[in-house]
Design an enzyme around this catalytic site. Structure first.
Site, short mmCIF file in Angstrom:
data_model
loop_
_atom_site.label_atom_id
_atom_site.label_comp_id
_atom_site.label_asym_id
_atom_site.label_seq_id
_atom_site.Cartn_x
_atom_site.Cartn_y
_atom_site.Cartn_z
N ASP A 124 0.81 -1.23 0.00
CA ASP A 124 0.00 0.00 0.00
C ASP A 124 0.84 1.27 0.00
O ASP A 124 0.33 2.35 -0.31
CB ASP A 124 -0.92 0.03 1.23
CG ASP A 124 -1.85 -1.17 1.29
OD1 ASP A 124 -2.06 -1.81 0.24
OD2 ASP A 124 -2.35 -1.46 2.39
N MET A 166 -5.81 -2.42 -4.93
CA MET A 166 -5.78 -2.46 -3.46
C MET A 166 -5.24 -1.13 -2.93
O MET A 166 -4.95 -0.21 -3.69
CB MET A 166 -4.91 -3.62 -2.98
CG MET A 166 -5.59 -4.96 -3.01
SD MET A 166 -4.51 -6.20 -2.23
CE MET A 166 -5.65 -7.56 -2.03
N GLY A 167 -5.07 -1.05 -1.60
CA GLY A 167 -4.48 0.14 -1.01
C GLY A 167 -5.16 0.65 0.25
O GLY A 167 -4.73 1.64 0.82
O1 F6P Z 1 -2.50 -3.96 3.38
C1 F6P Z 1 -2.26 -4.74 2.28
C2 F6P Z 1 -3.54 -5.23 1.66
O2 F6P Z 1 -3.20 -5.96 0.51
C3 F6P Z 1 -4.56 -4.12 1.34
O3 F6P Z 1 -4.22 -3.38 0.18
C4 F6P Z 1 -5.82 -4.92 1.23
O4 F6P Z 1 -6.96 -4.14 1.49
C5 F6P Z 1 -5.64 -5.96 2.31
O5 F6P Z 1 -4.25 -6.08 2.53
C6 F6P Z 1 -6.22 -7.30 1.96
O6 F6P Z 1 -6.07 -8.14 3.05
P1 F6P Z 1 -6.35 -9.71 3.01
O7 F6P Z 1 -5.11 -10.38 2.49
O8 F6P Z 1 -6.62 -10.07 4.42
O9 F6P Z 1 -7.50 -9.96 2.09
#
Ligand code: F6P
Length: 343
Positions: A124, A166-167
């Site tokens: 992010d 994402m982010g």
């Molecule tokens: O913080 C990193 C990240 O990839 C975010 O961009 C995203 O919202 C989140 O993690 C997704 O998390 P998970 O792997 O638990 O779905």
């Protein structure tokens, strides 16, 4: 002989294996044993460790993921004493922790009496204390390559294609990947967009003869006066609310409002799954080297960070500050505007 622990916490990011390989290889030259702690804090609580030998780490830098495993759910909340006891039983002379905001918040609770070196990590790019985190460049590459590829089908079918990046609450990935691929519009959480202005922009593009249109939308974006779309919640996670659903809703809205057929693509975890770019490899190589120097010099409770184009050291507490977001007048925003990109 020193025994140093190494753990990776939070969501994985391309480059974690590079940090592991660079740290272990340079510490090995100093005669230091590196003990890998498995699955982030879970490995401390459950005493799951493994000695990181050359057979395990050499060549790992090229792969995404983390050979140590990680978790973005485990924390030290309400378990401070237990953590300290379990950590002491591992008989380590210090801990190197690569993680994001959740990892450093968790370490902030237990730091007293421990020797820690922090390594900032997140795709992010929103961690405070550093200008850049590894994994970000790779995530941007995934977004840019996807936009470039999807433009062909958008043009073929005369569609608006929305690519969701994402982010979380930060728009760095959408902005970086969208600029690198010259997307037509970039929507980020730091700049809530005006629905009417976006609809007018799209109508204008179509009237100007554009067959397709590429929009990059950050998962946490919202229109002015609206709330970001939450897909689900993860109980116990430092980041309990997970964003999702925005790009699909936007596609339907564009069809009804602008009468331009739309489709959406959620890139999701593909942004974390690509092998690291050369930029991310260099960053982890240099950070791993710096970490080894810090261990050699007994320079603990600091973080290795990237500032003003250099890998350098900073107080560990710098990584525990609030997220670093895109400023509304950031240079990249100005560049997008100067290219006629809707932002
Ligand atoms: O913080 C990193 C990240 O990839 C975010 O961009 C995203 O919202 C989140 O993690 C997704 O998390 P998970 O792997 O638990 O779905």
């Amino acid at each position: 002989m020193k025994r140093i622990g190494l753990l990776t916490g939070g969501g994985d990011a391309p480059g974690l294996n590079g940090i592991i390989e660079a740290v272990v290889r340079s510490l090995r030259e100093q005669g230091v044993t590196v003990v890998g702690i498995q699955d982030g804090f879970e490995g401390v609580f459950e005493g799951r460790t493994t000695e990181l030998t050359s057979g395990i780490v050499d060549g790992a830098h090229q792969k995404a993921g983390t050979l140590l495993g990680t978790s973005n759910k485990s924390s030290t909340q309400g378990r401070v004493e237990e953590f300290q006891k379990k950590f002491a039983s591992l008989q380590l002379d210090g801990l190197i922790a690569a993680g994001g905001d959740g990892t450093f918040q968790a370490l902030g609770r237990v730091i007293h009496g421990l020797k820690i070196i922090g390594v900032p990590k997140t795709i992010d790019n929103d961690l405070a204390g550093t200008d850049l985190t590894f994994g970000f460049d790779t995530a941007c590459a995934v977004v840019a390559e996807s936009v470039d590829a999807l433009r062909a089908t958008a043009n073929a079918h005369r569609r608006v294609m929305i690519v969701e990046a994402m982010g979380r609450t930060a728009g760095w990935i959408a902005l970086g990947g969208g600029l690198a691929s010259y997307a037509d519009a970039i929507l980020i959480p730091e700049r809530p967009f005006d629905r009417k202005a976006l609809a007018d922009f799209l109508r204008h593009r179509r009237a100007a003869g554009h067959r397709g249109c590429m929009i990059v939308a950050s998962e946490g974006v919202a229109a002015v006066g609206e709330k970001a779309s939450i897909a689900f919640r993860v109980p116990g996670s430092p980041q309990a609310e997970r964003f999702g659903g925005f790009s699909e809703q936007l596609a339907r809205w564009i069809e009804s409002e602008v009468d331009w057929e739309s489709r959406h693509v959620v890139l999701g975890h593909l942004q974390r799954a690509r092998h690291p770019t050369t930029t991310d490899r260099f960053l982890t190589l240099m950070m791993g080297y710096e970490v080894a120097q810090m261990v050699r010099e007994n320079d603990w409770n600091k973080a290795v960070v990237y500032r003003d184009g250099q890998v350098t050291r900073a107080p560990l507490s710098d990584l525990m500050k609030p997220a670093r977001l895109v400023t509304p007048d950031h240079k990249w925003v100005q560049v997008a505007q100067s290219m006629g990109i809707f932002i």
